[in-house]
Design an enzyme around this catalytic site. Sequence first.
Site, short mmCIF file in Angstrom:
data_model
loop_
_atom_site.label_atom_id
_atom_site.label_comp_id
_atom_site.label_asym_id
_atom_site.label_seq_id
_atom_site.Cartn_x
_atom_site.Cartn_y
_atom_site.Cartn_z
N ARG A 82 0.66 -1.09 0.01
CA ARG A 82 -0.05 -0.16 0.04
C ARG A 82 0.71 1.18 0.14
O ARG A 82 0.52 2.40 -0.56
CB ARG A 82 -1.14 0.23 1.27
CG ARG A 82 -2.20 -1.00 0.92
CD ARG A 82 -3.12 -1.06 1.95
NE ARG A 82 -4.45 -1.66 1.36
CZ ARG A 82 -5.35 -1.89 2.11
NH1 ARG A 82 -5.24 -2.01 3.68
NH2 ARG A 82 -6.51 -2.61 1.77
N LYS B 80 -19.55 -17.92 -0.80
CA LYS B 80 -21.05 -17.72 -0.37
C LYS B 80 -21.68 -16.74 -1.58
O LYS B 80 -21.26 -15.66 -1.72
CB LYS B 80 -21.00 -17.48 0.95
CG LYS B 80 -20.90 -18.36 1.95
CD LYS B 80 -21.10 -17.96 3.41
CE LYS B 80 -20.91 -19.10 4.27
NZ LYS B 80 -21.15 -18.72 5.62
N GLY C 130 -11.43 -8.99 -1.81
CA GLY C 130 -11.51 -10.24 -1.22
C GLY C 130 -9.97 -11.28 -1.47
O GLY C 130 -9.10 -10.45 -1.53
N GLY D 206 -12.97 -3.60 0.00
CA GLY D 206 -14.27 -3.24 0.39
C GLY D 206 -14.78 -2.21 -1.05
O GLY D 206 -15.85 -2.29 -1.54
P1 AMP Z 1 -14.65 -15.10 -0.94
O1 AMP Z 1 -14.01 -14.63 0.21
O2 AMP Z 1 -16.14 -15.03 -0.93
O3 AMP Z 1 -14.30 -14.67 -2.46
O4 AMP Z 1 -14.34 -16.66 -0.87
C1 AMP Z 1 -13.03 -17.13 -0.91
C2 AMP Z 1 -12.86 -18.60 -0.46
O5 AMP Z 1 -13.88 -19.41 -1.11
C3 AMP Z 1 -11.64 -19.25 -0.78
O6 AMP Z 1 -11.22 -19.48 0.77
C4 AMP Z 1 -11.87 -20.56 -1.24
O7 AMP Z 1 -11.43 -21.67 -0.58
C5 AMP Z 1 -13.51 -20.76 -0.79
N1 AMP Z 1 -13.92 -21.59 -1.90
C6 AMP Z 1 -14.08 -21.53 -3.41
N2 AMP Z 1 -14.41 -22.56 -3.86
C7 AMP Z 1 -14.91 -23.51 -2.75
C8 AMP Z 1 -15.75 -24.62 -2.72
N3 AMP Z 1 -16.02 -25.29 -4.13
N4 AMP Z 1 -15.87 -25.04 -1.65
C9 AMP Z 1 -15.44 -24.50 -0.40
N5 AMP Z 1 -14.81 -23.21 -0.48
C10 AMP Z 1 -14.54 -22.83 -1.59
#
Ligand code: AMP
Length: 400
Positions: free
Chosen positions: A38, A199, A356, A379
């Site tokens: 940063r 999610k 993220g 964010g």
């Molecule tokens: P996010 O912070 O929502 O972008 O999610 C990232 C996280 O999603 C990472 O830690 C990945 O390990 C997890 N992830 C991605 N695909 C899968 C999956 N098929 N099953 C479980 N976790 C997952």
Amino acid sequence: MAAFKTLDDLSDIAGKRILVRVDLNVPVSDGKVTDTTRIERVAPTILELSGKGAKVILLAHFGRPKGEPVAEMSLKLIAPAVEQVLDHAVLFADDCIGPAAADAVAGMQDGDILLLENTRFHKGEEKNDAEFTRALAANGDLYVNDAFSAAHRAHASTEGLAHHMPAYAGRTMQAELEALEKGLGKPNRPVVAIVGGAKVSTKIDLLMNLVKKVDALVIGGGMANTFIAARGTNVGKSLCEHDLAETAKQIMIEAASAQCAIILPVDGVVAREFKAGADNEVVDIEAIPADAMVLDVGPKSIEAINGWIERAQTLVWNGPLGAFEIAPFDAATVAAAKFAAAQTAAGKLVSVAGGGDTVSALNHAGVADDFSYVSTAGGAFLEWMEGKELPGVAVLSKGA
Ligand code: AMP
């Protein structure tokens, strides 16, 4: 996005006091800065202004001190790292307003760089309080915002100050805004978005906005399971938000009416354990065993995704396609990232990524430097992908 002024619009700045909002919210362990990314990002703006003889006064927050001075969140701890990255002396004042700040500013020579104490040591910062903003403004003639990552907050140092004096985007802010404009503002079509990650629940607004703006939306990662389950497919023990089936269907309906193709995995790599090296197999997405979970999209899906990247002129990416932290479930993310990087290098694709875990996923694939732009803003990047107006950007566009 309306036009905003940049450092190119500044002239005769020698001797001018310029308040520069930067992001110095760097990770620290045992009193040492562990990642200077940063600081490196804001260095060009600081050095350009200092080089032209301005008095550069840095404003930043560090941590969440909640309006009170907290010793461990003093920017004094960061000042040596800033000096090192800039290769330039950095003065420090124990407060961002009041006599300490005023005295330090009064003692500055042309070209000096002064770091003021954490703006969040005052409650007025996060409240965008008028009196606090005036107190900050008392030390400057011009305002430069180079902290895109804080632009989704309407705080005194990120938004309020722009109402008190001429306001400009710093070089990093400018690069970020120009990249984002190419990504979703006025992109070359077709535009493909890849959204992955854990999610759906954290990305509903983002998905709803994207289906209206892009030509194809690739959904991968754990969140793809929620969409697949919503259409009645058994996803076994996969990460899945069954309670969001209606939301997933709604997103698909919105996509259909906006003529946005939704690309879901046709196969998956399944395992019985969530751990590196777990026994795994590739299965058709309609044949996920009841005791297994999908941890990555399969080879046929990668081929389809890369086909979309190949047809695209613009790619916007947030979130990994699989559990990329545990090999071999990083395969799809790495393959698609490498292909997007190659298309970008060949001049066929504008690729913008961020938010993220995306930056660490692209670093893991070794291609973060090969994308057109990778945002480290977190964010603020996500809110931009959600189509929200960022107050710190809006105020630059409107001017003082
Ligand atoms: P996010 O912070 O929502 O972008 O999610 C990232 C996280 O999603 C990472 O830690 C990945 O390990 C997890 N992830 C991605 N695909 C899968 C999956 N098929 N099953 C479980 N976790 C997952």
